[in-house]
Scaffold this active site. Structure first.
Site, PDB file in Angstrom:
ATOM      1  N   TRP A  11       7.131   0.752  -4.107  1.00  0.00           N
ATOM      2  CA  TRP A  11       8.535   1.001  -4.472  1.00  0.00           C
ATOM      3  C   TRP A  11       9.345  -0.282  -4.339  1.00  0.00           C
ATOM      4  O   TRP A  11      10.269  -0.528  -5.114  1.00  0.00           O
ATOM      5  CB  TRP A  11       9.136   2.052  -3.552  1.00  0.00           C
ATOM      6  CG  TRP A  11       9.271   3.422  -4.149  1.00  0.00           C
ATOM      7  CD1 TRP A  11       9.288   3.753  -5.471  1.00  0.00           C
ATOM      8  CD2 TRP A  11       9.450   4.640  -3.427  1.00  0.00           C
ATOM      9  NE1 TRP A  11       9.449   5.106  -5.604  1.00  0.00           N
ATOM     10  CE2 TRP A  11       9.549   5.671  -4.367  1.00  0.00           C
ATOM     11  CE3 TRP A  11       9.536   4.938  -2.079  1.00  0.00           C
ATOM     12  CZ2 TRP A  11       9.736   7.003  -4.008  1.00  0.00           C
ATOM     13  CZ3 TRP A  11       9.719   6.268  -1.712  1.00  0.00           C
ATOM     14  CH2 TRP A  11       9.813   7.281  -2.666  1.00  0.00           C
ATOM     15  N   ILE A  18       0.821  -1.210   0.000  1.00  0.00           N
ATOM     16  CA  ILE A  18       0.000   0.000   0.000  1.00  0.00           C
ATOM     17  C   ILE A  18       0.854   1.259   0.000  1.00  0.00           C
ATOM     18  O   ILE A  18       1.954   1.270   0.547  1.00  0.00           O
ATOM     19  CB  ILE A  18      -0.984  -0.025   1.198  1.00  0.00           C
ATOM     20  CG1 ILE A  18      -1.970   1.157   1.146  1.00  0.00           C
ATOM     21  CG2 ILE A  18      -0.239  -0.096   2.522  1.00  0.00           C
ATOM     22  CD1 ILE A  18      -3.128   1.050   2.123  1.00  0.00           C
ATOM     23  N   CYS A  19       0.322   2.298  -0.627  1.00  0.00           N
ATOM     24  CA  CYS A  19       0.873   3.650  -0.613  1.00  0.00           C
ATOM     25  C   CYS A  19       2.250   3.702  -1.289  1.00  0.00           C
ATOM     26  O   CYS A  19       2.350   3.484  -2.494  1.00  0.00           O
ATOM     27  CB  CYS A  19       0.905   4.172   0.820  1.00  0.00           C
ATOM     28  SG  CYS A  19       1.094   5.965   0.956  1.00  0.00           S
ATOM     29  N   HIS A  20       3.313   3.957  -0.544  1.00  0.00           N
ATOM     30  CA  HIS A  20       4.671   3.965  -1.099  1.00  0.00           C
ATOM     31  C   HIS A  20       5.308   2.573  -1.110  1.00  0.00           C
ATOM     32  O   HIS A  20       6.391   2.395  -1.647  1.00  0.00           O
ATOM     33  CB  HIS A  20       5.567   4.933  -0.320  1.00  0.00           C
ATOM     34  CG  HIS A  20       5.266   6.375  -0.584  1.00  0.00           C
ATOM     35  ND1 HIS A  20       4.226   7.037   0.027  1.00  0.00           N
ATOM     36  CD2 HIS A  20       5.855   7.272  -1.404  1.00  0.00           C
ATOM     37  CE1 HIS A  20       4.191   8.292  -0.395  1.00  0.00           C
ATOM     38  NE2 HIS A  20       5.166   8.463  -1.262  1.00  0.00           N
ATOM     39  N   GLY A  21       4.625   1.587  -0.513  1.00  0.00           N
ATOM     40  CA  GLY A  21       5.133   0.215  -0.479  1.00  0.00           C
ATOM     41  C   GLY A  21       5.493  -0.364  -1.839  1.00  0.00           C
ATOM     42  O   GLY A  21       6.467  -1.110  -1.958  1.00  0.00           O
TER      43      GLY A  21
END
Length: 184
Positions: free
Chosen positions: A116, A111-114
């Site tokens: 990356w 989730i979100c910036h995960g």
């Protein structure tokens, strides 16, 4: 909640700067569904969360990354927070840990910036996913198809955008982890 994940063990890979709600809420949902969760981190004892714009709570590390064995887990959770995946993606052992779940066809929820970490582990290519909007170009440059949706399920990969999407993220993560977990 039915114990659909009873007998499953889920790794949560994180370090300092994880977004608190993106680790704690999915972790609680996994445990309520019967899963055992373990926080895996390059830190040895505890990591500190980020609660929107301020430092949040500390979470104990269950397994140091250097001794974590991906074959002992059924699935992987990658919470966001800008600092968390940005720090993890430059640690070769963390990238290898993530990649091993993909290669073993085990489910991954991020989730979100995960996501990356999915880019860094060379997993994004040919997959449709979502994330925090600032990762759009990174995902596309890695050969992925980025979409702006609250949650995306693509094979063994579940992705979501932000804390407000956690209910949809948890719903799809639990479903994916129940259906796709394949211990080695």
């Amino acid at each position: 909640m039915p114990k659909t994940l009873k007998g499953k063990t889920v790794a949560i890979l994180a370090t300092d700067g994880f977004e608190q709600s993106e680790l704690m809420q999915p972790k609680l949902a996994l445990e309520e569904a019967g899963a055992k969760t373990q926080v895996v981190s390059p830190a040895d004892k505890k990591i500190k969360g980020w609660n929107h714009k301020d430092w949040g709570e500390e979470v104990p590390v269950d397994v140091p990354l250097k001794s974590a064995d991906p074959s002992k887990y059924d699935a992987l959770l990658l919470p966001g927070g800008v600092a968390n995946p940005d720090a993890l993606r430059i640690i070769p052992e963390a990238v290898k840990f993530v990649r091993s779940f993909f290669d073993s066809r085990k489910p991954i929820a991020s989730i979100c910036h995960g996501p990356w970490m999915l880019v860094e582990a060379d997993i994004a290519q040919d997959h449709t996913m979502t994330s925090w909007p600032s990762l759009r170009t990174d995902i596309r440059n890695a050969g992925g198809n980025w979409v702006d949706e609250e949650v995306v399920q693509d094979g063994q990969i579940t992705t979501s955008r932000k804390p407000e999407d956690i209910p949809a993220f948890v719903r799809e993560m639990l479903k994916s982890f129940a259906e796709n977990s394949q211990p080695e």
